[in-house]
Design a protein around this motif. Structure first.
Motif, PDB file in Angstrom:
ATOM      1  N   ASP A 259      48.511  37.646  39.415  1.00  0.00           N
ATOM      2  CA  ASP A 259      47.939  37.655  40.764  1.00  0.00           C
ATOM      3  C   ASP A 259      47.071  36.417  40.991  1.00  0.00           C
ATOM      4  OD1 ASP A 259      49.149  40.008  41.500  1.00  0.00           O
ATOM      5  OD2 ASP A 259      47.417  41.271  41.022  1.00  0.00           O
ATOM      6  N   CYS A 260      46.239  36.091  40.015  1.00  0.00           N
ATOM      7  CA  CYS A 260      45.360  34.918  40.138  1.00  0.00           C
ATOM      8  C   CYS A 260      46.178  33.638  40.281  1.00  0.00           C
ATOM      9  CB  CYS A 260      44.439  34.816  38.917  1.00  0.00           C
ATOM     10  SG  CYS A 260      43.226  36.154  38.775  1.00  0.00           S
ATOM     11  N   ALA A 261      47.205  33.502  39.438  1.00  0.00           N
ATOM     12  CA  ALA A 261      48.027  32.291  39.474  1.00  0.00           C
ATOM     13  C   ALA A 261      48.820  32.194  40.774  1.00  0.00           C
ATOM     14  CB  ALA A 261      48.967  32.280  38.277  1.00  0.00           C
ATOM     15  N   GLU A 262      49.391  33.305  41.245  1.00  0.00           N
ATOM     16  CA  GLU A 262      50.182  33.275  42.469  1.00  0.00           C
ATOM     17  C   GLU A 262      49.323  32.956  43.688  1.00  0.00           C
ATOM     18  OE1 GLU A 262      52.323  36.930  42.787  1.00  0.00           O
ATOM     19  OE2 GLU A 262      53.882  36.314  41.360  1.00  0.00           O
ATOM     20  N   GLY A 271      44.550  21.785  40.187  1.00  0.00           N
ATOM     21  CA  GLY A 271      44.104  22.137  38.845  1.00  0.00           C
ATOM     22  C   GLY A 271      44.176  23.640  38.595  1.00  0.00           C
ATOM     23  N   LEU A 272      43.523  24.047  37.514  1.00  0.00           N
ATOM     24  CA  LEU A 272      43.523  25.452  37.117  1.00  0.00           C
ATOM     25  C   LEU A 272      42.137  26.084  37.199  1.00  0.00           C
ATOM     26  CD1 LEU A 272      45.882  25.233  34.002  1.00  0.00           C
ATOM     27  CD2 LEU A 272      46.429  26.156  36.252  1.00  0.00           C
ATOM     28  N   ARG A 273      41.156  25.338  37.707  1.00  0.00           N
ATOM     29  CA  ARG A 273      39.812  25.895  37.777  1.00  0.00           C
ATOM     30  C   ARG A 273      39.749  27.082  38.735  1.00  0.00           C
ATOM     31  NH1 ARG A 273      36.860  21.310  37.968  1.00  0.00           N
ATOM     32  NH2 ARG A 273      36.463  21.366  35.741  1.00  0.00           N
ATOM     33  N   GLY A 274      40.577  27.083  39.763  1.00  0.00           N
ATOM     34  CA  GLY A 274      40.601  28.203  40.696  1.00  0.00           C
ATOM     35  C   GLY A 274      40.990  29.497  40.013  1.00  0.00           C
ATOM     36  N   GLU A 275      42.073  29.457  39.209  1.00  0.00           N
ATOM     37  CA  GLU A 275      42.515  30.654  38.497  1.00  0.00           C
ATOM     38  C   GLU A 275      41.449  31.165  37.542  1.00  0.00           C
ATOM     39  OE1 GLU A 275      46.602  28.611  39.102  1.00  0.00           O
ATOM     40  OE2 GLU A 275      44.497  28.067  39.125  1.00  0.00           O
TER      41      GLU A 275
END
Length: 334
Positions: A259-262, A271-275
């Protein structure tokens, strides 16, 4: 001594209060950016939360609030080993502050009087294990922003100048506030805030009256007002401490990670800081609620705060960032 306004007595601003509480549960979330009108309780909230939290244990005389003698930096020359309690520090970083004031510098007085080359700690040393608060953060000078970015990345302040070679821990919850009409925040610093919230003056008359009533009672009958709200703050403190202890016991399924990645992919966040922030914040929400595992509902509750400041600009979409996040959350997590 007059204590800050009770956190529990702040009227409205639920998203801001939630963000403050979550960073108190897990400082690793990365701080809070509060944008909105003046006079909406931004500085009141951060001081109230710090006063609500239990005191920290520090070595007496340590300038960086070290919890034990072995963690005191050598340059501090701490002469005693006593462990004392201090309130959680809240340090203001004012506009126009010099670099020396922020990171520390050579102690000129000692250098002139005794020829001793000693280090005078700056604001980053005082803020360690507490809060660093920046009002009008969007007006901060670029070279100070660069300093904060370096320290936020490493958790350590490094000073190499005037013959000094100094290192000390500088881990704090960064809280920034400002009015978006007065200028935008540099993207590099914006990305360092874990959560972003928008505040506004209340629009209904009853809420405004209640704000006035409580503030007037705080100023006119301080003892009575604090006595009324002290118990509510104590209960909130217990919930925060319980949530801290519960963090590492929570279960997080692969479905929540997906869910976080989608969500971040659909929003186009860089980047990946949001996830990572979304996951940490969802876990903090679950811990605060006493849940056994992180669920999609926890992700949904905090998505706007964790992601609205990470969106790429879309010239074809005139909707605000909050509306865009809400729309994508409903599509992805339907």
């Amino acid at each position: 001594m007059t204590q800050p306004f009770p956190f529990s007595a702040i009227v409205g601003q639920e998203e801001m209060k939630q963000a403050m509480i979550l960073t108190a549960i897990d400082p690793g979330i990365g701080g809070v950016l509060v944008f909105g009108d003046r006079g909406t309780g931004k500085s009141t909230a951060v001081r109230a939360l710090a006063a609500l939290l239990p005191p920290i244990k520090v070595v007496a005389g340590c300038p960086v609030n070290s919890p034990s003698l072995d963690r005191c930096p050598d340059w501090a020359h701490v002469g005693q080993h006593d462990i004392v309690e201090r309130p959680t520090p809240v340090v203001d970083l004012p506009l126009g502050v010099t670099e020396d004031r922020v990171v520390g510098a050579l102690d000129i007085e000692k250098a002139l009087s005794s020829g001793e080359k000693a280090f005078e700690p700056g604001l980053l040393a005082r803020a360690n294990r507490g809060y660093l608060y920046i009002d009008e953060v969007n007006l901060l000078e670029d070279h100070i922003v660069d300093l904060l970015l370096d320290v936020a990345q490493s958790g350590e302040n490094v000073v190499e100048r005037e013959g000094l070679s100094i290192r000390h821990p500088a881990r704090f919850v960064l809280v920034g506030s400002g009015n978006p009409e007065e200028g935008e925040l540099r993207p590099q610093l914006l990305d360092r805030f874990g959560l972003s919230v928008e505040v506004a003056s209340p629009k209904d008359i009853d809420t405004r009256i209640e704000v006035i009533r409580r503030r007037d009672a705080y100023e006119m009958d301080y003892d009575g007002f604090m006595g009324k709200w002290r118990q509510e703050d104590a209960e909130l403190r217990d919930r925060i401490l319980a949530a801290r202890a519960h963090l590492n016991t929570l279960k997080t399924s692969d479905a929540v990670l997906r869910d976080c990645a989608e969500l971040c992919l659909a929003l186009g966040s860089d980047g990946l800081r949001g996830e990572l922030t979304l996951l940490k914040t969802s876990r903090a929400v679950a811990a605060f609620e006493g849940a056994e595992e992180v669920t999609r509902d926890h992700v949904r509750k905090i998505a706007s705060s964790a992601l609205r400041h990470r969106l790429r600009r879309d010239p074809l979409d005139e909707a605000g960032s909050t509306t865009r996040v809400t729309r994508v959350v409903e599509e992805v997590l339907a």
